[in-house]
Motif scaffolding. Structure first.
Motif, PDB file in Angstrom:
ATOM      1  N   ASN A  23      38.274  43.301  48.435  1.00 11.89           N
ATOM      2  CA  ASN A  23      39.728  43.075  48.602  1.00 11.89           C
ATOM      3  C   ASN A  23      39.898  41.799  47.520  1.00 11.89           C
ATOM      4  OD1 ASN A  23      40.574  44.920  50.579  1.00 11.89           O
ATOM      5  ND2 ASN A  23      39.554  43.645  52.228  1.00 11.89           N
ATOM      6  N   LEU A  24      39.304  42.050  46.502  1.00  8.94           N
ATOM      7  CA  LEU A  24      39.575  40.991  45.269  1.00  8.94           C
ATOM      8  C   LEU A  24      40.025  41.838  44.030  1.00  8.94           C
ATOM      9  CD1 LEU A  24      36.226  39.117  45.672  1.00  8.94           C
ATOM     10  CD2 LEU A  24      38.395  38.067  46.303  1.00  8.94           C
ATOM     11  N   GLU A  25      40.687  40.941  43.370  1.00 11.88           N
ATOM     12  CA  GLU A  25      41.048  41.654  42.089  1.00 11.88           C
ATOM     13  C   GLU A  25      39.929  41.534  41.069  1.00 11.88           C
ATOM     14  OE1 GLU A  25      44.003  42.892  41.419  1.00 11.88           O
ATOM     15  OE2 GLU A  25      44.694  42.248  43.368  1.00 11.88           O
ATOM     16  N   VAL A  26      39.951  42.152  39.815  1.00 10.31           N
ATOM     17  CA  VAL A  26      39.051  41.867  38.904  1.00 10.31           C
ATOM     18  C   VAL A  26      39.097  40.814  37.918  1.00 10.31           C
ATOM     19  CG1 VAL A  26      38.397  44.232  38.988  1.00 10.31           C
ATOM     20  CG2 VAL A  26      40.070  43.651  37.485  1.00 10.31           C
ATOM     21  N   GLY A  27      38.132  40.118  37.720  1.00 13.11           N
ATOM     22  CA  GLY A  27      38.361  38.904  36.706  1.00 13.11           C
ATOM     23  C   GLY A  27      37.636  39.456  35.428  1.00 13.11           C
ATOM     24  N   GLU A  28      36.602  38.605  35.104  1.00 12.53           N
ATOM     25  CA  GLU A  28      35.725  38.863  33.933  1.00 12.53           C
ATOM     26  C   GLU A  28      34.485  39.432  34.000  1.00 12.53           C
ATOM     27  OE1 GLU A  28      36.460  35.753  30.262  1.00 12.53           O
ATOM     28  OE2 GLU A  28      35.798  34.683  32.138  1.00 12.53           O
ATOM     29  N   PHE A  29      34.127  40.236  33.019  1.00 13.80           N
ATOM     30  CA  PHE A  29      32.860  40.519  32.718  1.00 13.80           C
ATOM     31  C   PHE A  29      32.160  39.906  31.815  1.00 13.80           C
ATOM     32  CE2 PHE A  29      29.661  43.445  30.307  1.00 13.80           C
ATOM     33  CZ  PHE A  29      28.693  43.265  31.319  1.00 13.80           C
ATOM     34  N   ILE A  30      31.175  39.063  31.868  1.00 11.39           N
ATOM     35  CA  ILE A  30      30.764  38.242  30.773  1.00 11.39           C
ATOM     36  C   ILE A  30      29.300  38.791  30.661  1.00 11.39           C
ATOM     37  CG2 ILE A  30      30.034  35.757  30.192  1.00 11.39           C
ATOM     38  CD1 ILE A  30      31.830  35.014  32.490  1.00 11.39           C
ATOM     39  N   HIS A  31      28.912  39.142  29.447  1.00  5.50           N
ATOM     40  CA  HIS A  31      27.743  39.912  29.024  1.00  5.50           C
ATOM     41  C   HIS A  31      27.014  38.846  27.996  1.00  5.50           C
ATOM     42  CE1 HIS A  31      25.931  43.937  27.704  1.00  5.50           C
ATOM     43  NE2 HIS A  31      24.972  43.026  28.011  1.00  5.50           N
TER      44      HIS A  31
END
Length: 318
Positions: free
Chosen positions: A247-255
């Protein structure tokens, strides 16, 4: 929507202009940089490359394969996914039971010798067909060892029981969102010698802030042209699935990548890719009726508004 792939394109340019020329395990040769990072804001779209067509169906089936805890390529072949064929095929041709033509260094030889390439293709096709049709053969030669699916879902403890790292980290996100220990690791030094390909995606960590879930991946080795576009989309999809369950919003994908490299036989393809103008990134659709990460099927996951340039083919270094 935004152009999310710009960070990837910028890193390709940097490697081509500033990278170090190095030898590698496959004998192909690379140009690489050590210690690279890209960031993708998933609230702005889904980072599937548009400068070349990336087959999202393969990304979905591979991730679902991982999440099933599966390590046998039969599931992938049933979904027309051939990403891992070469590593299983290598195990087969190096076995005592293989009696076919010499397939030593098939990856490099198939690039230089058209006649051998056709012979190799026939042997590989026969191998994958036998995996699909013969359960005993599939069990013996379709298994890749303790690759990602096993390490994520059945990490073996010293006393013999198992840890489901995915279930464990989801529970942490739900109940201890400020924890700094929300980590899944795939690197087990004991298993590295017996794996078809030791894990490139060493570990990933989750972070919760302002009701948004972010994920950082540390990848020890990244094939920038062929592999990394898949990795970006795969871990962005994983982040999206887990965010939905929690139940969370998407934030950053850090690669974050240790050895970020371009194979020398991919240089022309990279130049072609960089000559193309990217489109806006697509969006991700997840079936609203599904929430548990274990319940998703292929039809429950789609990308919408995916505009892209054509395919650019390149050989796989094995």
């Amino acid at each position: 929507m935004a152009v999310l792939e710009q960070a990837y394109l910028d890193l390709l340019k940097k490697i081509m202009t500033e990278g170090n020329d190095k030898s590698d395990r496959t004998g192909t040769g690379t140009r690489s940089l050590f210690g690279a990072q890209m960031r993708f804001d998933l609230s702005q779209g889904f980072p599937l490359l548009t400068t070349k067509k990336v087959p999202f169906g393969l990304i979905k089936s591979e991730l679902l394969w991982f999440l099933r805890g599966d390590t046998n390529i039969k599931f992938l072949l049933e979904h027309n996914n051939h990403i891992w064929d070469e590593w299983a095929f290598k195990n087969w041709i190096e076995s005592d039971e293989y009696q076919g033509p010499d397939m030593t260094d098939f990856g490099l030889r198939s690039q230089a010798d058209p006649e051998f390439k056709e012979q190799y293709k026939q042997e590989l096709d026969q191998f994958t067909q036998k995996i699909l049709e013969d359960d005993d053969f599939a069990q013996k030669y379709g298994n890749l060892g303790d690759v990602y699916g096993a390490q994520w879902r059945r990490w073996q403890k010293r006393e013999g029981s198992f840890i489901d790292q995915i279930a464990q980290v989801i529970d942490q996100i739900k109940h201890h969102p400020d924890s700094r220990r929300m980590i899944v690791t795939a690197w087990n030094p004991e298993d590295v010698p017996t794996s078809a390909l030791p894990p490139c995606h060493v570990l990933f960590q989750f972070y919760v802030a302002d009701n948004h879930l972010s994920l950082q991946l540390y990848q020890r080795s990244g094939d920038m042209f062929l592999g990394v576009p898949f990795n970006i989309a795969s871990y962005s999809l994983l982040l999206s699935l887990i965010a939905k369950e929690c139940n969370l919003e998407v934030g950053e994908f850090i690669h974050t990548i240790g050895d970020a490299h371009i194979y020398k036989n991919h240089f022309n393809q990279v130049e072609e890719l960089l000559s193309r103008k990217p489109y806006d990134s697509p969006s991700l659709w997840l079936n609203p009726a599904k929430k548990d990460i274990n319940d998703y099927e292929m039809t429950d996951i789609k990308v919408k508004d995916y505009q892209h340039h054509g395919v650019i083919k390149a050989p796989v270094a094995v």
